[in-house]
Write an enzyme that holds these catalytic residues in place. Structure first.
Site, PDB file in Angstrom:
ATOM      1  N   ARG A 199       6.465  26.530 -18.525  1.00 38.72           N
ATOM      2  CA  ARG A 199       7.025  25.229 -18.150  1.00 38.72           C
ATOM      3  C   ARG A 199       6.689  24.272 -19.291  1.00 38.72           C
ATOM      4  NH1 ARG A 199       4.869  23.734 -12.214  1.00 38.72           N
ATOM      5  NH2 ARG A 199       3.072  23.373 -13.581  1.00 38.72           N
ATOM      6  N   TYR A 201      17.319  22.911  20.587  1.00 42.94           N
ATOM      7  CA  TYR A 201      18.494  23.126  19.736  1.00 42.94           C
ATOM      8  C   TYR A 201      18.693  24.608  19.454  1.00 42.94           C
ATOM      9  CZ  TYR A 201      18.804  18.138  18.741  1.00 42.94           C
ATOM     10  OH  TYR A 201      18.949  16.785  18.831  1.00 42.94           O
ATOM     11  N   LYS A 233      -2.975  13.964  -7.330  1.00 45.64           N
ATOM     12  CA  LYS A 233      -1.533  13.732  -7.483  1.00 45.64           C
ATOM     13  C   LYS A 233      -0.824  13.885  -6.140  1.00 45.64           C
ATOM     14  CE  LYS A 233      -1.054  18.491  -9.212  1.00 45.64           C
ATOM     15  NZ  LYS A 233       0.107  19.196  -8.685  1.00 45.64           N
ATOM     16  N   MET A 273      13.469  16.724  15.428  1.00 45.02           N
ATOM     17  CA  MET A 273      13.005  15.634  14.571  1.00 45.02           C
ATOM     18  C   MET A 273      11.799  14.916  15.150  1.00 45.02           C
ATOM     19  SD  MET A 273      15.148  12.378  13.049  1.00 45.02           S
ATOM     20  CE  MET A 273      16.479  13.364  12.385  1.00 45.02           C
TER      21      MET A 273
END
Lengths: 369, 369
Positions: free
Chosen positions: B130, B258, B32, B312
């Site tokens: 769940r 940053y 998956k 990024m």
């Protein structure tokens, strides 16, 4: 269904906001990293009014050319090899030159006068301390490139433009403006300047120079710490959705999900939602995180908290506030209008940029009209 | 270049380790979420010795069929709609049935006796809270499905199998084993059982039952908190790489990137690496994070710390330990043999599963031999 819907009208609106903020500058719209996860093919048609686009890799530049983008493409880290420089010339791509090897490639292989590659973005390190020449290096490079027939755009990158009060901003601005003045006086009056990313566009209106380089602002997120996307009149360009796949009642004191992180204080109606970190929803998220459910039975919107650990394929949400007729397959908004992706990012201890970029291929991508 | 290299031999080796751990059980290999980010097409050829594969969505099941997987496909959240149930029948997909609506679809539309959809995975909620029926619900559903001609596999999901000392494990195991016994006695001796995911395979050898469902272990990560992948003799199936795109020296007291998060204690040689969160490298990472550089000049390996904020498209690494002739474009291993993705995940405050799944489309995907 897991879906990512891209809204061209929101992109166009946000580009218009940039142009209002920076009316005299040209716009290099950043579409690197697959347009911040939105998909380059999906965003280019909405960004036709930009003067150019910015990408991080040659592959991204070539993809944009293939998609029919004929205007400026700026390769913001420049060519990685001499071969890449040759390809840039062949495809009319304007490159950043940030270090000596790139300067050598440019001087060794000068593109035809008609080529867009004749325009180079010369990178000056003003305080980010990643890419770029120092002051002496940039003056030397500018002189050589100008003599070889290149047109120059001096550029740099802010480290803290999101926080207008950070002391490094003034220093970076001063260094940049001083250097631009020096280059105009010693190399050519035709040297252009590009200083501002999204945050700079918002925070430093008096320093927009010739080109601004909006990124996150185009996608509808706020680039600054002290103003929200709504305050800046930005519209989210993405809606990320899933659906309710089951409804359950968890008994008091029973725990939910991996690590049994959340225990029900009393019998609690929950809904299972077909989304997880396998789609790009962040795995580690605060208990403030929520989603919006649009109940297919009554078309009303409900704010539902995320309960327990986010799994690969599934999350559990608190459906206490939802009516008895809550419908299976009701649409669940992970981010879009509400919650805004900036809000989800803050719940995940990061910034919207990362959530947008780290979406997987599993959600189906849809273009809105 | 950013590259993701998938190693079929490692996958096959890891599957063999599962078979050694669970010699009498059939194996449903979980693929998956695009094979935990590895790419379904890349992994299926290496997993031919599995008895079946497990997926989370019908789209994933159909993709696997299209890729030529002819054996069992288990749809682990089952059909989301009656239409999906019909498609599952048409494609011979075995579905989980975890709640009433799915039970109704199955009873209303019984597949031909020859169809693999006649095998249903009946989900019992033993403590994950769940998906799944409660005890009474599972007994009722089993009786109805059996009467309608279905073959049953009782299944459940551990909430804390990674931590063998967690008290919920024993309770979940007991509930499951008791229910399997009840169904064998009251419904059919032919009812099968499937309890263990990767962690259960390692931690609960006496409870493997008929089918095990390995996921992360196949990709070479440890599924348990107290044993490493190396201890379990697992091989990482992915190598995630980039390259050095620039070398710099940062002056003492200057900050990098940053937020100016990292300041140089003294003049420091750094290297810029063409990778970032836009590729799937995590943005928020501890100061212990490191990469391995293979210097193209001397073919030696160097361990280099990640400095400052991951951006990024770029990270900065400490190149102090690298020789003067460090070559541009040298290969940088983000994860693979070292650092192992489990290590990177721990530096990012998460688990390897998330890092693997949240890779973006930007890195080029390569199959190793």
């Amino acid at each position: 269904m897991r879906t990512i819907t891209i809204k061209p009208k929101a992109l166009t609106h946000n580009l218009y906001q940039v142009k209002k903020l920076a009316p005299s500058a040209k716009v290099l719209a950043m579409v690197k990293s697959n347009a911040y996860g939105h998909g380059v093919a999906a965003v280019l048609p909405a960004l036709q009014q930009a003067d150019g686009i910015g990408v991080a890799t040659l592959a991204e530049a070539l993809e944009a050319r293939q998609l029919g983008w004929h205007k400026t493409i700026g390769l913001i880290e420049g060519a990685f090899t001499a071969d890449e420089w040759q390809t840039a010339i062949a495809q009319d791509i304007s490159c950043v030159i940030h270090h000596e090897p790139q300067l050598m490639w440019a001087l060794d292989n000068i593109p035809p006068a008609s080529s867009a590659t004749r325009v180079v973005w010369l990178k000056y390190n003003t305080g980010m301390n990643r890419l770029g020449f120092d002051a002496k290096g940039v003056i030397d490079a500018a002189a050589q490139l100008h003599a070889a027939g290149y047109q120059l755009i001096l550029t740099t990158h802010f480290a803290n433009a999101d926080d207008s009060s950070h002391p490094l901003n003034a220093l970076q601005i001063q260094r940049f403006n001083d250097m631009l003045q020096i280059l105009k006086e010693t190399v050519s009056q035709e040297v252009k300047g590009s200083l501002c990313n999204s945050a700079g566009i918002v925070n430093f209106a008096e320093h927009h120079h010739d080109w601004v380089r909006p990124g996150i602002i185009l996608y509808g997120s706020s680039p600054v710490v002290d103003q929200s996307a709504a305050t800046l009149d930005l519209q989210p360009a993405m809606e990320f959705c899933a659906q309710i796949i089951a409804l359950q009642t968890v008994s008091a004191n029973d725990a939910i999900g991996y690590g049994s992180l959340w225990s029900a204080p009393h019998d609690t109606k929950t809904a299972l939602v077909s989304i997880g970190y396998g789609d790009g929803y962040p795995r580690v998220i605060s208990t403030d995180a929520y989603v919006t459910v649009i109940n297919a039975a009554d078309q009303q919107r409900y704010r539902c908290a995320v309960l327990g650990r986010v799994a690969m394929d599934m999350i559990v949400i608190d459906a206490s506030a939802m009516p008895a007729d809550t419908a299976l397959n009701s649409k669940v908004i992970l981010w879009g209008e509400a919650p805004h992706v900036d809000e989800v990012a803050s719940h995940a201890g990061t910034i919207s940029y990362e959530l947008l970029c780290r979406l997987s291929t599993r959600p189906a991508r849809i273009a809105a009209h």
